[in-house]
Scaffold this motif. Structure first.
Motif, mmCIF file in Angstrom:
data_model
loop_
_atom_site.group_PDB
_atom_site.id
_atom_site.type_symbol
_atom_site.label_atom_id
_atom_site.label_comp_id
_atom_site.label_asym_id
_atom_site.label_seq_id
_atom_site.Cartn_x
_atom_site.Cartn_y
_atom_site.Cartn_z
ATOM 1 N N UNK A 231 -21.845 -28.796 -7.430
ATOM 2 C CA UNK A 231 -22.295 -29.564 -8.590
ATOM 3 C C UNK A 231 -21.616 -30.928 -8.627
ATOM 4 N N UNK A 232 -22.432 -31.975 -8.645
ATOM 5 C CA UNK A 232 -21.954 -33.365 -8.684
ATOM 6 C C UNK A 232 -21.176 -33.772 -7.431
ATOM 7 N N UNK A 233 -21.179 -32.922 -6.400
ATOM 8 C CA UNK A 233 -20.340 -33.184 -5.226
ATOM 9 C C UNK A 233 -20.655 -34.533 -4.592
ATOM 10 N N UNK A 234 -21.927 -34.916 -4.564
ATOM 11 C CA UNK A 234 -22.288 -36.170 -3.915
ATOM 12 C C UNK A 234 -21.770 -37.384 -4.682
ATOM 13 N N UNK A 235 -21.489 -37.215 -5.973
ATOM 14 C CA UNK A 235 -20.953 -38.320 -6.777
ATOM 15 C C UNK A 235 -19.430 -38.290 -6.811
ATOM 16 N N UNK A 236 -18.857 -37.095 -6.811
ATOM 17 C CA UNK A 236 -17.403 -36.984 -6.841
ATOM 18 C C UNK A 236 -16.795 -37.614 -5.596
ATOM 19 N N UNK A 237 -17.476 -37.477 -4.469
ATOM 20 C CA UNK A 237 -17.017 -38.126 -3.249
ATOM 21 C C UNK A 237 -16.158 -37.238 -2.376
ATOM 22 N N UNK A 238 -15.702 -37.797 -1.261
ATOM 23 C CA UNK A 238 -14.912 -37.062 -0.273
ATOM 24 C C UNK A 238 -13.571 -37.741 -0.048
ATOM 25 N N UNK A 239 -12.651 -36.954 0.515
ATOM 26 C CA UNK A 239 -11.318 -37.442 0.867
ATOM 27 C C UNK A 239 -11.115 -37.205 2.355
ATOM 28 N N UNK A 240 -10.517 -38.170 3.045
ATOM 29 C CA UNK A 240 -10.274 -38.006 4.477
ATOM 30 C C UNK A 240 -9.247 -36.903 4.717
ATOM 31 N N UNK A 241 -9.235 -36.356 5.916
ATOM 32 C CA UNK A 241 -8.272 -35.322 6.269
ATOM 33 C C UNK A 241 -6.984 -35.964 6.780
ATOM 34 N N UNK A 242 -5.933 -35.151 6.903
ATOM 35 C CA UNK A 242 -4.679 -35.685 7.430
ATOM 36 C C UNK A 242 -4.836 -36.059 8.905
ATOM 37 N N UNK A 243 -5.820 -35.427 9.592
ATOM 38 C CA UNK A 243 -6.058 -35.768 10.997
ATOM 39 C C UNK A 243 -6.783 -37.107 11.133
ATOM 40 N N UNK A 244 -7.816 -37.311 10.296
ATOM 41 C CA UNK A 244 -8.566 -38.572 10.391
ATOM 42 C C UNK A 244 -7.814 -39.725 9.748
ATOM 43 N N UNK A 245 -7.050 -39.437 8.676
ATOM 44 C CA UNK A 245 -6.224 -40.463 8.047
ATOM 45 C C UNK A 245 -7.024 -41.616 7.466
ATOM 46 N N UNK A 246 -6.485 -42.815 7.610
ATOM 47 C CA UNK A 246 -7.113 -43.997 7.027
ATOM 48 C C UNK A 246 -8.379 -44.375 7.797
ATOM 49 N N UNK A 247 -9.442 -44.755 7.085
ATOM 50 C CA UNK A 247 -10.656 -45.227 7.780
ATOM 51 C C UNK A 247 -10.343 -46.471 8.609
ATOM 52 N N UNK A 248 -10.863 -46.514 9.826
ATOM 53 C CA UNK A 248 -10.559 -47.628 10.726
ATOM 54 C C UNK A 248 -10.955 -48.971 10.143
ATOM 55 N N UNK A 249 -12.122 -49.002 9.444
ATOM 56 C CA UNK A 249 -12.607 -50.279 8.928
ATOM 57 C C UNK A 249 -11.756 -50.813 7.779
ATOM 58 N N UNK A 250 -10.922 -49.947 7.174
ATOM 59 C CA UNK A 250 -10.076 -50.369 6.057
ATOM 60 C C UNK A 250 -8.592 -50.226 6.392
ATOM 61 N N UNK A 251 -8.294 -50.080 7.668
ATOM 62 C CA UNK A 251 -6.921 -49.804 8.087
ATOM 63 C C UNK A 251 -5.948 -50.875 7.622
ATOM 64 N N UNK A 252 -6.243 -52.132 7.905
ATOM 65 C CA UNK A 252 -5.327 -53.230 7.548
ATOM 66 C C UNK A 252 -5.122 -53.312 6.038
ATOM 67 N N UNK A 253 -6.201 -53.097 5.285
ATOM 68 C CA UNK A 253 -6.115 -53.155 3.823
ATOM 69 C C UNK A 253 -5.131 -52.118 3.297
ATOM 70 N N UNK A 254 -5.251 -50.888 3.784
ATOM 71 C CA UNK A 254 -4.383 -49.815 3.284
ATOM 72 C C UNK A 254 -2.952 -49.953 3.784
ATOM 73 N N UNK A 255 -2.780 -50.363 5.046
ATOM 74 C CA UNK A 255 -1.423 -50.531 5.570
ATOM 75 C C UNK A 255 -0.670 -51.606 4.797
ATOM 76 N N UNK A 256 -1.398 -52.647 4.377
ATOM 77 C CA UNK A 256 -0.770 -53.718 3.600
ATOM 78 C C UNK A 256 -0.350 -53.242 2.219
#
Length: 700
Positions: A231-256
């Motif tokens: 229920x509402x899962x598509x709106x609640x969203x997802x969280x990355x796993x400890x294996x995948x970690x930070x999304x590559x496209x946002x890596x610099x943003x999060x590291x900063x």
């Protein structure tokens, strides 16, 4: 005799010279040692004792999500976890040895070990065989520096065979899987090796053997738990796993922003939109190391703090009932003829005065990825990411645009008759009504009244089967007016990925008339909800939002903390219309559901909460999952409503694309709308419709 004496005298002289030279060397050595100890001794002592402070951030559980009545929607469930912390002096051999020991104590999933890692491991374990994969000619080129280390290694990788890769089996493969996890971490930062399906026995035996497993530790990790499953899962969203970690496209943003590479972050919708709120404050631990990388001591700099909690505007009781209604009515409709393309339906329930989304439900029939069985899946996000022709539901905006432009006046009479412009097909209403005014046009959903209004807006003069000269700027005039209600513009909801809908590009007389009855441009279900809310509240376009409050986290189970931020209603614009005009359209909507032959009277007249609204049927074309059926003519069904009509407290939009083929079919839009409004007002009787339960009033 004299010669012998000379020789004896010469030998002691040489010995004396040797002793003298040795004496001089020892003197120089003693002087040098003295200099090092006395002059530079303190410097070298400080160098030996030199340490380095390395601060490590440890992640904390994310914030929870509650519904408006305090029910937990998203929580964190604890997990037994095994971690590995690589030191600055950890060697490859030590890590493999530790991985081999750990593989004897736990079962490790090997299905995700990359082929490249298998090749690397095989080369590491078979150095002679790997060396033999390079030809003599290639080694000669290497010696001549015409090939470098990387090029040689790449050739070795390329020449590792499938049989050699597949020779890594059993516990050796598990060792490799563990070593891969060891190697993916960063120095002095704990990295998850295994946190799914760690048995109590594994957790206990690893804990007992930590002394023989350098760098390995046992701890408690967490995972996201969805209390209401999909229920509402598509709106609640997802969280990355400890294996995948930070999304590559946002890596610099999060590291900063002081994230670690293996931190889990929100990757979609609410989890992503409110990442800064939900992420929490990391625990900071200072590791003091010597210059060899050995950890001398550990000190907690600051305790971690779980992420802040979100209270959503959604009423989960109403959400669940609405989803059940959608599913039941869709399956029921699918039993009727000509409904083969029906595969989705949407409902938005909204407070027209605050913009709070009480329910955002969407369902889509699809295949289960694991079982292959047909099932009803969550598609709540389709309410603002997908758009459709909605039909006559938009006629309230057309009438108000007519008033504003002077094309019509309240009470204007027009003849409902078949419309024929030279060179085009006849366009007409579903029934010929003769002379009618604006209220009657809304009540019975006259297409022709809207056609003639649009022609007047464009400065045209209609005569049967004659060409008509129109000012095509009327397209922009009508669209600007419609956008004031939210039709054809983003609603501003606090979720990423919202579409503005689809705007037609051609400009023809017939298309202008189609625009006036909702059969040209495409709108989202959420835009319909904002549009009807604007009419219901007297002309304010309110920004819809799904987050109601941000609260401090508390340790007690399922308890709400003090309010940090209480999201206030935001008026995006006030439509440029006279109050009496808006009230007249409100009356027309009331007549649709409560008076005479209104198009929705048979479904809503008996409703004790006296609703007002507008139905819609759009002739459209299918463009769903089955591409072989694209372009098939279908009917889209819609409904917008608010209740009570004299004092609106709730607004609703229903949209059922591709409901049926042909001229007639099930009125699933009206059935769903009535049942959802009934559910809302029944919940209201129990005090569960809109009130927010607050367990910490004194903290506010």
């Amino acid at each position: 005799m004299n010669n012998k004496k000379k020789k004896k005298t010469h030998v002691p002289f040489r010995l004396n010279m040797l002793f003298f030279v040795v004496f001089l060397l020892f003197s120089v050595l003693i002087l040098r040692l003295g200099e090092l100890q006395i002059v530079f001794g303190d410097d070298f002592k400080r160098e030996i004792q030199r340490t380095e402070d390395v601060t490590v951030n440890n992640p904390v559980p994310r914030g929870k999500m509650f519904d408006r009545n305090g029910k937990v929607i998203v929580d964190n469930t604890p997990l037994n976890a095994i971690t590995y912390t690589k030191t600055q002096k950890s060697t490859q051999k030590e890590m493999i040895d530790t991985a081999k020991k750990l593989a004897k104590l736990i079962t490790m999933d090997t299905s995700k070990v990359p082929i490249r890692d298998k090749k690397d491991y095989w080369i590491l374990k078979h150095p002679k065989e790997a060396k033999a994969k390079i030809t003599k000619k290639e080694w000669d080129l290497f010696k001549e520096k015409k090939l470098d280390d990387k090029q040689i290694y790449k050739k070795q990788l390329d020449r590792v065979t499938d049989d050699e890769i597949n020779s890594i089996q059993g516990k050796e493969l598990e060792t490799l899987a563990i070593y891969t996890q060891f190697n993916s971490g960063y120095a002095l930062t704990p990295h998850i090796v295994k946190n799914k399906d760690v048995t109590p026995e594994e957790f206990a035996i690893v804990s007992e053997n930590l002394e023989s497993l350098p760098g390995v530790d046992t701890t408690t990790d967490w995972d996201r738990k969805y209390a209401f499953e999909d229920t509402l899962k598509s709106i609640l969203g997802d969280v990355s796993s400890s294996q995948s970690g930070l999304p590559k496209e946002l890596l610099d943003k999060y590291l900063a922003r002081d994230y670690s590479r293996n931190d889990r972050v929100g990757t979609s919708y609410l989890e992503k939109k409110y990442e800064d709120v939900l992420h929490g404050q990391k625990a900071k631990v200072k590791n003091v190391t010597d210059k060899s990388g050995n950890i001398l001591s550990t000190e907690v700099v600051s305790e971690g703090k779980r992420g802040k909690d979100l209270v959503l505007t959604v009423n989960m009781d109403l959400q669940l009932q609405t989803e059940k209604i959608i599913e039941e009515e869709m399956w029921s409709a699918k039993q009727k003829p000509n409904t083969g393309l029906l595969d989705r339906a949407f409902v938005v329930v909204m407070d027209p005065h605050t913009g709070e989304i009480l329910t955002m439900a969407g369902k889509q029939i699809g295949k289960n990825k694991k079982t292959g069985k047909t099932e009803m899946q969550d598609y709540a996000l389709g309410n603002f990411t997908s758009s459709y022709n909605v039909g006559s539901a938009v006629k309230g905006a057309t009438i108000l645009t007519g008033y504003k432009t002077g094309a019509i006046k309240p009470g204007s009479i027009q003849v409902d008759e078949p419309i024929k412009i030279k060179g085009t097909q006849v366009k007409k209403s579903w029934k010929t009504f003769g002379a009618i005014n604006d209220l009657r046009a809304l009540q019975v959903s006259s297409n022709v009244y809207m056609f003639k209004t649009a022609i007047a807006i464009a400065g045209g003069h209609y005569k049967y089967n004659q060409p008509i000269d129109l000012d095509y700027s009327a397209f922009e005039t009508m669209r600007r007016s419609f956008s004031q209600f939210g039709l054809g513009s983003r609603t501003g909801i606090d979720l990423p990925g919202e579409t503005a809908g689809v705007t037609g590009t051609e400009k023809k007389p017939g298309l202008l008339m189609d625009l006036a009855i909702g059969q040209y441009d495409m709108y989202t279900p959420l835009q319909l909800a904002q549009y009807v809310s604007t009419i219901a509240n007297g002309g304010n376009r309110i920004q819809p939002h799904i987050v109601k409050q941000i609260r401090e986290p508390v340790m007690e189970n399922n308890e709400l903390g003090p309010i940090i931020d209480d999201i206030q209603p935001k008026v995006l614009n006030h439509i440029d219309m006279k109050d009496q005009w808006i009230k007249r359209v409100q009356e027309g909507f009331r007549m649709v559901m409560q008076v005479g032959d209104g198009t929705a009277v048979s479904y809503f007249k008996s409703a004790p909460y006296h609703p007002a609204g507008k139905t819609g049927t759009a002739q459209a074309f299918y463009y769903g999952k089955d591409r072989s059926k694209w372009g098939t003519p279908v009917m889209n069904l819609s409904l917008v409503s608010f209740a009570p009509s004299d004092n609106p407290e709730v607004a609703i939009a229903v949209l059922v694309p591709w409901a049926y083929q042909g001229n007639t079919g099930p009125s699933i839009n009206n059935i769903i709308g009535r049942r959802v409004l009934d559910a809302y007002f029944n919940l209201k009787k129990t005090g569960q419709a809109t009130e927010t339960t607050d367990t910490n009033q004194n903290n506010q």
